[in-house]
Scaffold this motif. Structure first.
Motif, PDB file in Angstrom:
ATOM      1  N   ASP A   1       0.810  -1.216   0.000  1.00  0.00           N
ATOM      2  CA  ASP A   1       0.000   0.000   0.000  1.00  0.00           C
ATOM      3  C   ASP A   1       0.845   1.269   0.000  1.00  0.00           C
ATOM      4  OD1 ASP A   1       0.881  -0.799   2.551  1.00  0.00           O
ATOM      5  OD2 ASP A   1      -0.607   0.476   3.547  1.00  0.00           O
ATOM      6  N   ARG A   2       2.162   1.129  -0.026  1.00  0.00           N
ATOM      7  CA  ARG A   2       3.052   2.297   0.036  1.00  0.00           C
ATOM      8  C   ARG A   2       3.935   2.351  -1.210  1.00  0.00           C
ATOM      9  NH1 ARG A   2       3.356   5.084   4.750  1.00  0.00           N
ATOM     10  NH2 ARG A   2       2.060   4.297   6.443  1.00  0.00           N
ATOM     11  N   ALA A   3       3.289   2.559  -2.347  1.00  0.00           N
ATOM     12  CA  ALA A   3       3.996   2.549  -3.632  1.00  0.00           C
ATOM     13  C   ALA A   3       4.999   3.691  -3.749  1.00  0.00           C
ATOM     14  CB  ALA A   3       2.986   2.612  -4.775  1.00  0.00           C
ATOM     15  N   SER A   4       4.618   4.891  -3.328  1.00  0.00           N
ATOM     16  CA  SER A   4       5.532   6.035  -3.458  1.00  0.00           C
ATOM     17  C   SER A   4       6.750   5.866  -2.564  1.00  0.00           C
ATOM     18  CB  SER A   4       4.802   7.335  -3.124  1.00  0.00           C
ATOM     19  OG  SER A   4       4.321   7.319  -1.786  1.00  0.00           O
ATOM     20  N   GLU A   5       6.561   5.325  -1.364  1.00  0.00           N
ATOM     21  CA  GLU A   5       7.690   5.079  -0.465  1.00  0.00           C
ATOM     22  C   GLU A   5       8.643   4.042  -1.050  1.00  0.00           C
ATOM     23  OE1 GLU A   5       4.584   5.287   0.423  1.00  0.00           O
ATOM     24  OE2 GLU A   5       4.357   6.530   2.228  1.00  0.00           O
ATOM     25  N   ALA A   6       8.081   3.025  -1.712  1.00  0.00           N
ATOM     26  CA  ALA A   6       8.922   2.006  -2.341  1.00  0.00           C
ATOM     27  C   ALA A   6       9.805   2.614  -3.418  1.00  0.00           C
ATOM     28  CB  ALA A   6       8.045   0.899  -2.933  1.00  0.00           C
ATOM     29  N   LEU A   7       9.261   3.534  -4.210  1.00  0.00           N
ATOM     30  CA  LEU A   7      10.056   4.211  -5.239  1.00  0.00           C
ATOM     31  C   LEU A   7      11.151   5.072  -4.608  1.00  0.00           C
ATOM     32  CD1 LEU A   7       7.395   5.301  -7.892  1.00  0.00           C
ATOM     33  CD2 LEU A   7       9.249   3.643  -8.193  1.00  0.00           C
ATOM     34  N   GLN A   8      10.817   5.778  -3.552  1.00  0.00           N
ATOM     35  CA  GLN A   8      11.823   6.596  -2.870  1.00  0.00           C
ATOM     36  C   GLN A   8      12.983   5.734  -2.376  1.00  0.00           C
ATOM     37  OE1 GLN A   8      10.099   9.236   0.165  1.00  0.00           O
ATOM     38  NE2 GLN A   8       8.158   9.110  -0.924  1.00  0.00           N
ATOM     39  N   LEU A   9      12.655   4.606  -1.758  1.00  0.00           N
ATOM     40  CA  LEU A   9      13.693   3.717  -1.225  1.00  0.00           C
ATOM     41  C   LEU A   9      14.521   3.106  -2.350  1.00  0.00           C
ATOM     42  CD1 LEU A   9      11.596   2.012   1.588  1.00  0.00           C
ATOM     43  CD2 LEU A   9      13.485   3.629   1.896  1.00  0.00           C
ATOM     44  N   ALA A  10      13.880   2.822  -3.494  1.00  0.00           N
ATOM     45  CA  ALA A  10      14.613   2.280  -4.643  1.00  0.00           C
ATOM     46  C   ALA A  10      15.649   3.275  -5.142  1.00  0.00           C
ATOM     47  CB  ALA A  10      13.636   1.926  -5.755  1.00  0.00           C
ATOM     48  N   PHE A  11      15.252   4.528  -5.311  1.00  0.00           N
ATOM     49  CA  PHE A  11      16.194   5.546  -5.775  1.00  0.00           C
ATOM     50  C   PHE A  11      17.298   5.794  -4.745  1.00  0.00           C
ATOM     51  CE2 PHE A  11      12.663   6.814  -8.659  1.00  0.00           C
ATOM     52  CZ  PHE A  11      13.373   6.735  -9.845  1.00  0.00           C
TER      53      PHE A  11
END
Length: 263
Positions: A57-67
């Protein structure tokens, strides 16, 4: 014995595996910034998949952590070595604040992924390309021989509660394949006589990485880490064995002298 339908995914698996193999071999051979970019990208994507499994449910956080993860690998490569560990740990610590559950799992796997990404890039520069090809071939042989032996021979399960498809026949076939890779490399390189059994140890580490990722997926109730790779799931599904083997190789390299191996 193999059953009808057991090979239905083989063509797709082979096609996507061939594409990954060609790109990987080319960038490993080039080394330097090209291989660093590859390890950073793969690390970032695996962090994204890990985050999505833990907190879908935390798609934007996952992208932040990926970058953050990809940037950490590149930054650690660019700065003196004593900065590496705190830089690589930073995305995992940020994940503690962004993810609300299973934080310990995220930290453990995120740090492992980023250390492996950074370590492989640095190891390639310091010890040459041959060890990296040996590592990749041992992991591939373990996976491929284990896949075919498990499908064809079947038999008792290795650890059914964690990895229901893994059999003892496939596990042992992976060890045998790894030993053969060690024998082959001993014939065509200046590596020492211990390489076959070291290859088996590397194979075991690869299988442990596979089992560890299977345990996470089982806990999170997902079949694949993502759907990025046709027939394979996600990068984490495909590189879980490489993660375990890379960490083992990098640990051994800290304990003993690793000479540059040449053909």
């Amino acid at each position: 014995m193999a059953k009808d339908g057991q090979w239905d995914d083989l063509t797709v698996r082979l096609a996507s595996a061939a594409g990954m193999a060609v790109a990987g071999v080319l960038l490993i051979w080039l080394g330097g910034v090209w291989f660093a970019l590859l390890t950073a990208a793969v690390s970032g994507i695996m962090i994204w998949e890990l985050s999505r499994m833990i907190a879908p449910d935390r798609a934007s956080e996952a992208l932040q952590l990926a970058f953050l993860g990809a940037a950490a690998v590149l930054l650690a490569r660019a700065l003196p070595g004593f900065y590496a560990l705190p830089i690589l740990a930073a995305p995992a610590l940020v994940g503690i604040s962004l993810l609300k559950r299973h934080r310990a799992i995220f930290v453990a796997f995120a740090v492992a992924i980023l250390i492996a990404g950074y370590g492989l890039s640095s190891f390639r520069d310091a010890n040459g390309v041959v060890w990296l090809f040996w590592l990749v071939l041992v992991v591939i042989a373990t996976d491929v021989f284990g896949y075919f032996a498990g499908r064809m021979l079947g038999g008792p399960k290795f650890w059914p509660r964690i990895s229901p498809k893994k059999t003892w026949s496939g596990t042992v076939a992976g060890w045998i394949a790894a030993a053969l890779i060690g024998v082959l490399f001993r014939q065509f390189t200046n590596a020492g006589p211990d390489l076959p059994w070291i290859s088996v140890a590397l194979s075991m580490a690869s299988q442990f990485g596979d089992i560890a990722e299977s345990a996470v997926k089982r806990k999170m109730g997902v079949k694949d880490s993502s759907s990025l790779l046709p027939g394979h799931g996600g990068l984490f599904d495909r590189f879980d064995g490489l993660l375990g083997a890379a960490l083992f190789m990098l640990l051994v390299a800290q304990l003993v002298y690793v000479p540059e191996v040449r053909f």
